[in-house]
Write a protein that holds these residues in place. Structure first.
Motif, mmCIF file in Angstrom:
data_model
loop_
_atom_site.group_PDB
_atom_site.id
_atom_site.type_symbol
_atom_site.label_atom_id
_atom_site.label_comp_id
_atom_site.label_asym_id
_atom_site.label_seq_id
_atom_site.Cartn_x
_atom_site.Cartn_y
_atom_site.Cartn_z
ATOM 1 N N LEU A 48 22.943 1.295 0.398
ATOM 2 C CA LEU A 48 21.908 1.345 1.595
ATOM 3 C C LEU A 48 22.367 0.286 2.727
ATOM 4 O O LEU A 48 21.189 -0.545 2.966
ATOM 5 N N ALA A 51 19.500 -0.403 5.244
ATOM 6 C CA ALA A 51 18.261 -1.256 4.699
ATOM 7 C C ALA A 51 18.049 -2.388 5.798
ATOM 8 O O ALA A 51 19.140 -3.314 5.663
ATOM 9 N N ARG A 66 8.870 -6.616 4.527
ATOM 10 C CA ARG A 66 9.141 -5.547 3.650
ATOM 11 C C ARG A 66 10.415 -4.613 4.127
ATOM 12 O O ARG A 66 11.040 -4.901 5.374
ATOM 13 N N MET A 67 11.160 -4.153 3.123
ATOM 14 C CA MET A 67 12.269 -3.432 3.591
ATOM 15 C C MET A 67 11.939 -1.909 3.956
ATOM 16 O O MET A 67 11.072 -1.346 3.497
ATOM 17 N N VAL A 68 12.667 -1.523 4.973
ATOM 18 C CA VAL A 68 12.930 -0.346 5.579
ATOM 19 C C VAL A 68 14.220 0.372 5.678
ATOM 20 O O VAL A 68 14.978 -0.350 5.645
ATOM 21 N N LEU A 69 14.097 1.455 6.092
ATOM 22 C CA LEU A 69 15.338 2.199 6.399
ATOM 23 C C LEU A 69 15.585 2.516 7.744
ATOM 24 O O LEU A 69 14.890 3.066 8.239
ATOM 25 N N TYR A 81 10.730 4.881 10.315
ATOM 26 C CA TYR A 81 9.593 5.500 10.006
ATOM 27 C C TYR A 81 8.741 5.112 8.974
ATOM 28 O O TYR A 81 9.188 4.786 8.034
ATOM 29 N N THR A 82 7.294 5.467 9.204
ATOM 30 C CA THR A 82 6.399 4.708 8.234
ATOM 31 C C THR A 82 5.157 5.714 8.550
ATOM 32 O O THR A 82 5.060 6.522 9.325
ATOM 33 N N SER A 86 -0.361 2.075 7.518
ATOM 34 C CA SER A 86 -0.176 0.952 6.506
ATOM 35 C C SER A 86 -0.204 -0.374 7.123
ATOM 36 O O SER A 86 -0.645 -0.700 8.236
ATOM 37 N N ARG A 87 -0.233 -1.410 6.075
ATOM 38 C CA ARG A 87 -0.333 -2.822 6.423
ATOM 39 C C ARG A 87 0.536 -3.026 7.871
ATOM 40 O O ARG A 87 -0.047 -3.872 8.701
ATOM 41 N N LYS A 88 1.628 -2.766 7.724
ATOM 42 C CA LYS A 88 2.751 -3.250 8.756
ATOM 43 C C LYS A 88 2.092 -2.686 9.864
ATOM 44 O O LYS A 88 2.283 -3.182 11.035
ATOM 45 N N GLN A 145 -0.398 4.917 2.314
ATOM 46 C CA GLN A 145 0.428 3.819 2.103
ATOM 47 C C GLN A 145 -0.308 2.439 2.467
ATOM 48 O O GLN A 145 -1.187 2.293 3.541
ATOM 49 N N SER A 146 -0.399 1.618 1.606
ATOM 50 C CA SER A 146 -0.915 0.139 1.684
ATOM 51 C C SER A 146 -2.247 -0.020 1.195
ATOM 52 O O SER A 146 -2.912 -0.959 1.025
#
Ligand SMILES: Cc1cc2nc3c(=O)[nH]c(=O)nc-3n(C[C@H](O)[C@H](O)[C@H](O)COP(=O)(O)O)c2cc1C
Length: 217
Positions: A48, A51, A66-69, A81-82, A86-88, A145-146
């Protein structure tokens, strides 16, 4: 990691320490160097390489990471994308400033990015969402999410619910899901070197162009 990936890692290890950073390009843009390093990371066999850590801050100034792609990048920025609930995402509503971090250990390289986010267009989110596997598309609908899980099996139950709801049809893009583009104002390339005398080159966005300088390690 497959044998081939392990061999690639072995082959790549130490390469970074041996090679200094390339000269700064005449137009001082950081994107060509990022593209070269990302290409090196992809070829190195690292799991990855896309990442990255994303750090946001809440209203009190408390940071969280946090990790994302990273799904794409160009001169306009870095996209992931998310879930927009969510919290972020909630933190990004309050404060659009973010920090990204890539670490490609086997190459002894780190890239630090600071900037501001904007949402991707609906069209771009649609395009990416429909390129994902059906399971991930259903997963996006199923996950609040979250948020706290309310009872055991809630997630599985929601997965089954949306699988049934979208049976025999294309899974639509949820209105609560999409991308963020980080528009960088600062990018720093860190290259590990012998005796901890590492190279650091920084690119800072000015009004019309980028300024560059080096830092002590
Ligand atoms: C390697 C890796 C990649 C991930 N990629 C994503 C991603 O692209 N998008 C996403 O929303 N979460 C991704 N996650 C999960 C996030 O790290 C995080 O748990 C989730 O987004 C919820 O974060 P939040 O509660 O701070 O919003 C990934 C986790 C890992 C370990």
């Amino acid at each position: 990691m497959t044998l081939l990936e392990k061999l690639r890692c072995l082959f790549t290890f130490g390469q970074g320490v041996a090679l200094p950073l390339p000269p700064i390009p005449d137009d001082k843009n950081p994107f060509d160097l990022f593209a070269t390093w990302y290409d090196d990371a992809q070829k190195s066999g690292i799991l990855l390489p896309e990442a990255m850590s994303v750090s946001t801050c809440d209203a009190t100034g408390q940071p969280s990471s946090r990790m994302v792609l990273m799904k794409s990048f160009d001169r306009d920025g870095f996209v992931f994308y998310t879930n927009y609930g969510s919290r972020k995402a909630q933190e990004l509503e309050q404060n659009q400033k973010v920090a990204l971090l890539f670490h490609w250990g086997v190459l002894q390289r780190q890239v630090r990015i600071e900037g501001t986010v904007e949402k991707t267009t609906q069209q771009q989110s649609e395009q990416y969402f429909h390129s994902r596997g059906r399971g991930s598309q259903i997963g996006a609908w199923a996950s609040k999410q979250s948020q706290r899980i309310q009872y055991e099996g809630e997630l599985k139950q929601r997965e089954a619910k949306f699988s049934e709801q979208f049976k025999d049809q294309e899974v639509p893009l949820p209105e609560f899901w999409g991308g963020y583009r980080i528009k960088p104002s600062y990018i720093e390339f860190w290259q590990g070197r012998a005796n901890r005398l590492h190279d650091r080159i920084c690119f800072e966005r000015g009004d019309n162009d980028w300024h560059t300088y080096s830092l002590h390690p």
